[in-house]
Design an enzyme around this catalytic site. Structure first.
Site, PDB file in Angstrom:
ATOM      1  N   GLU A 166     -11.636   2.564   4.359  1.00  0.00           N
ATOM      2  CA  GLU A 166     -10.808   3.499   3.639  1.00  0.00           C
ATOM      3  C   GLU A 166     -11.625   4.948   3.869  1.00  0.00           C
ATOM      4  O   GLU A 166     -11.790   5.550   3.038  1.00  0.00           O
ATOM      5  CB  GLU A 166     -10.726   3.074   2.263  1.00  0.00           C
ATOM      6  CG  GLU A 166      -9.999   1.732   2.057  1.00  0.00           C
ATOM      7  CD  GLU A 166      -9.301   1.383   0.803  1.00  0.00           C
ATOM      8  OE1 GLU A 166     -10.212   1.859  -0.357  1.00  0.00           O
ATOM      9  OE2 GLU A 166      -8.506   0.929   0.420  1.00  0.00           O
ATOM     10  N   GLU A 367      -5.881  -5.279   3.933  1.00  0.00           N
ATOM     11  CA  GLU A 367      -5.917  -5.461   2.403  1.00  0.00           C
ATOM     12  C   GLU A 367      -4.693  -5.404   2.109  1.00  0.00           C
ATOM     13  O   GLU A 367      -3.738  -4.422   2.369  1.00  0.00           O
ATOM     14  CB  GLU A 367      -6.912  -4.419   1.824  1.00  0.00           C
ATOM     15  CG  GLU A 367      -8.365  -4.519   2.162  1.00  0.00           C
ATOM     16  CD  GLU A 367      -8.970  -3.589   0.983  1.00  0.00           C
ATOM     17  OE1 GLU A 367      -8.669  -3.068   0.158  1.00  0.00           O
ATOM     18  OE2 GLU A 367     -10.422  -3.187   1.705  1.00  0.00           O
TER      19      GLU A 367
HETATM   20  C1  BGP Z   1      -9.433  -1.119  -1.897  1.00  0.00           C
HETATM   21  C2  BGP Z   1     -10.924  -1.362  -1.642  1.00  0.00           C
HETATM   22  C3  BGP Z   1     -11.384  -2.863  -1.732  1.00  0.00           C
HETATM   23  C4  BGP Z   1     -10.562  -3.316  -3.189  1.00  0.00           C
HETATM   24  C5  BGP Z   1      -9.181  -3.019  -3.468  1.00  0.00           C
HETATM   25  C6  BGP Z   1      -8.585  -3.448  -4.590  1.00  0.00           C
HETATM   26  O1  BGP Z   1      -9.221   0.368  -2.024  1.00  0.00           O
HETATM   27  O2  BGP Z   1     -11.180  -1.359  -0.127  1.00  0.00           O
HETATM   28  O3  BGP Z   1     -12.881  -2.803  -1.867  1.00  0.00           O
HETATM   29  O4  BGP Z   1     -11.371  -3.514  -4.256  1.00  0.00           O
HETATM   30  O5  BGP Z   1      -8.845  -1.580  -2.964  1.00  0.00           O
HETATM   31  O6  BGP Z   1      -9.006  -2.438  -5.701  1.00  0.00           O
HETATM   32  P1  BGP Z   1      -9.585  -2.709  -7.042  1.00  0.00           P
HETATM   33  O7  BGP Z   1     -10.798  -3.683  -6.777  1.00  0.00           O
HETATM   34  O8  BGP Z   1     -10.172  -1.425  -7.747  1.00  0.00           O
HETATM   35  O9  BGP Z   1      -8.444  -3.415  -7.651  1.00  0.00           O
END
Ligand code: BGP
Length: 469
Positions: A166, A367
Site C-alpha cells: 500500500e 487483499e
Molecule cells: C490493509 C492492510 C492490511 C490489513 C487490511 C485490513 O490496508 O494492508 O495489513 O490489515 O488493510 O485492515 P484492518 O486490519 O485495519 O481491518
C-alpha cells in the site's frame, strides 16, 4: 463463469499481524511491535519505551511462527495455490543496519517457502508490509540491502514479489490512520510525529527509487521472477453530477489511487504531478539519474487491496464513513461492515477495468475481505454467512471483469486466518476462514478451527470459481 486455467487462488497476510515471536531467535523490534492495540475510536499509540503493563498485539499475534506447518496445511486443504505473506525485516536485520542477515531468520523463511511448495502453493511475498525496523526509523532510512538479500536468497523458491505494501498510503495526510501513514513514509522521531507534506512526498520518491532499483536488479539478475507494486485502491465516486464534484473526484482519484502506480507502472511521474507539487509546496529532490532509474524499474504486474468505496463532494453536510486507512463520504446505495467500511462489489469490477485500461498489465487483487464479529460455537465451528456473501459478490465482480477482457492473475483474500487488525490492533475484528482462539485481553489457546466460509472457499476454488452456490 469461471477463472482461466492456472488462476491463483489464496489468501493474504502480513508478518507483523500474524507471525508473533517478536523477539525470538534474535529478531529486532519493528514499528508495529511498539504499537498498542486500540479500537474503532482509539487510534493506536506508539510507545518509544515499552510499558510493562500494556499489551502489544503484534508480539504474539496469531503465532504463525510456531504454527506455520499446521496453517499452511489448512490453506492447502482449502485448495490454495498461492499464499501472500510478508517477511519481517527485523527477523533478518534486527536494526536494519546490519550488513549480514541473521541465519535463523533466513532458515525460518526457507522452511516456510519450502512448506508452501510441498503443498503446491506459490508464495507471493511482500518485502515491506508496515514493518520498518524501529531502530532504523529512529536513525536512518534504508531498504536496498534488505530487498536484495531476500531476492538473492529466495529467488529459487519465490517467483512473485511485491515491493511496498500500500505504497500510496504515503500520499495521505495523517488522520485517523496516523500511525500507518507515518510508518510508511516516515522520516522523523516516532514520539514527535508531525505531518510535513513535502517530507512525505520526498519519502515516497525514495520508495519509488528503492523499488525501481530492486526491480532493475532483479530483471537483470533473475529473469522469470515477477516484481509487482501494491496499492491501497480506495475507489471514490462523485456524490453528485455537479461538475465541481466530478472534478474534485478526479483529483482525489489521481492523488489517492493513480499517483504512485503511474510512476511504478509507467516509469515516470504523471503530467499532473507538477502542478500538484507547486500548489502544495512540494519540492522533489530529484538527483541526476533518478529519472532514468524510475524508467528502468517498472513493475511486471499491478496488485492492490480493495475493500470498499467512498464518495467525494464539494457540497456541505456530507456524511462521513470510516474506512481502510481513510475516511470518506457516505454512499446512500451501499451497506457498510461492522466497522463502517462501505461494501461495493461493483466497485471492484470498475477498478479492475480502469486499472487494466490504464496500464495493460496483468492484475492481481491481493487483499479483499470483511472484518466482522464472529461467534465460535462450542464445537469450534463459526457460522459466517455474511463473509460468504461478501466473498461471493466480489468473486462475481472479478469474473465479470475477466469477461470484460481484464487480465486477472489471481486473488488473495485478506486475513484468511484471523490476524491482528492493522488499523485498530483488535483481534475481534476477524477476517479469517480459519478461526484462531485469541482475544483482545491476550487470552486464548491459539487453536485453529474451520469457519463455514472455509468450506465455501474450498468449494469455489475446486470449481475454479464456477460453483458459487
Ligand atoms: C490493509 C492492510 C492490511 C490489513 C487490511 C485490513 O490496508 O494492508 O495489513 O490489515 O488493510 O485492515 P484492518 O486490519 O485495519 O481491518
Amino acid at each position: 463463469m469461471r477463472m482461466k486455467e492456472g488462476f491463483l487462488w489464496g489468501g493474504a497476510t502480513a508478518a507483523n499481524q500474524y507471525e508473533g515471536a517478536w523477539n525470538v531467535d534474535g529478531k529486532g523490534a519493528s514499528v508495529p511491535d511498539h504499537m498498542r492495540g486500540g479500537d474503532i475510536n482509539t487510534p493506536r499509540q506508539i510507545d518509544a519505551e515499552f510499558d510493562p503493563d500494556a499489551l502489544y498485539p503484534s508480539w504474539e499475534a496469531t503465532d504463525f511462527y510456531h504454527h506455520y506447518e499446521e496453517d499452511i496445511a489448512l490453506f492447502a486443504e482449502m485448495g490454495w495455490n498461492v499464499f501472500r505473506m510478508s517477511v519481517n525485516w527485523t527477523r533478518l536485520f534486527p536494526t536494519g543496519t546490519e550488513k549480514e542477515p541473521l541465519q535463523a531468520g533466513l532458515d525460518f523463511y526457507r522452511k516456510v517457502f519450502e512448506c508452501c511448495k510441498s503443498h503446491g502453493i506459490e508464495p507471493l511475498v511482500t518485502i515491506s508490509h508496515y514493518e520498518l525496523p524501529y531502530y532504523l526509523v529512529e536513525h536512518y532510512n534504508g531498504w536496498a540491502t534488505y530487498g536484495k538479500c531476500l531476492l538473492d536468497n529466495f529467488h529459487d523458491l519465490v517467483k512473485y514479489w511485491l515491493t511496498f505494501n500500500e505504497i500510496n498510503i504515503g500520499t495521505m495526510a495523517m488522520g485517523c490512520t496516523l500511525s500507518l501513514g507515518t510508518i510508511q513514509g516516515y522520516t522523523g522521531t516516532m514520539d514527535k510525529v508531525k505531518d510535513d507534506i513535502n517530507e512525505r512526498y520526498n519519502a515516497l520518491h525514495h520508495q519509488f527509487l528503492a523499488s525501481a532499483k530492486l526491480i532493475k536488479y532483479v530483471h537483470e539478475t533473475y529473469p522469470g521472477v515477477m516484481m509487482g507494486n501494491m496499492d491501497c485502491f480506495i475507489l471514490t465516486y462523485a456524490l453528485t453530477c455537479d461538475p465541481a464534484d466530478q472534478w474534485a473526484n478526479l483529483e482525489q482519484m489521481r492523488r489517492m489511487n493513480w499517483y504512485c502506480s503511474d510512476v511504478q507502472a509507467r516509469g515516470a511521474y504523471p503530467f499532473y504531478a507538477k502542478r500538484f507539487w507547486e500548489e502544495n509546496g512540494i519540492e522533489i529532490k530529484m538527483e541526476p539519474g533518478d529519472e532514468e532509474l524510475l524508467a528502468q524499474g517498472k513493475i511486471d504486474f499491478y496488485t492492490y487491496s480493495y475493500y470498499q468505496s467512498n464518495t467525494v463532494t464539494t457540497h456541505e453536510g456530507a456524511e462521513m464513513m470510516a474506512g481502510n486507512m481513510t475516511m470518506g463520504g457516505k454512499n446512500p446505495y451501499l451497506e457498510a461492515s461492522d466497522w463502517g467500511w462501505q461494501i461495493d462489489p461493483t466497485g471492484l469490477r470498475i477498478t479492475l477495468n480502469e486499472i487494466y485500461d490504464r496500464y495493460h498489465l496483468p492484475l492481481m487483487v491481493v487483499e479483499n475481505g470483511l472484518g466482522a464479529f464472529d461467534e465460535k460455537e462450542p464445537d469450534g465451528s463459526v457460522h459466517d454467512p455474511y463473509r460468504i456473501d461478501y466473498l461471493r459478490k466480489h468473486i462475481v465482480a472479478m469474473e465479470e471483469a475477466v469477461a470484460d477482457g481484464v487480465d486477472l492473475m489471481g486473488y488473495t483474500w485478506w486475513g484468511p486466518i484471523d490476524v491482528v487488525s492493522a488499523g485498530t490492533g483488535e483481534m475481534r475484528k476477524r477476517y479469517g476462514f480459519i478461526y484462531v482462539d485469541k482475544y483482545d485481553d491476550g487470552t486464548g489457546d491459539l487453536s485453529r478451527s474451520r469457519k463455514d466460509s472455509f468450506f465455501w472457499y474450498q468449494k469455489c476454488i475446486k470449481s475454479n470459481g464456477e460453483d458459487l452456490a
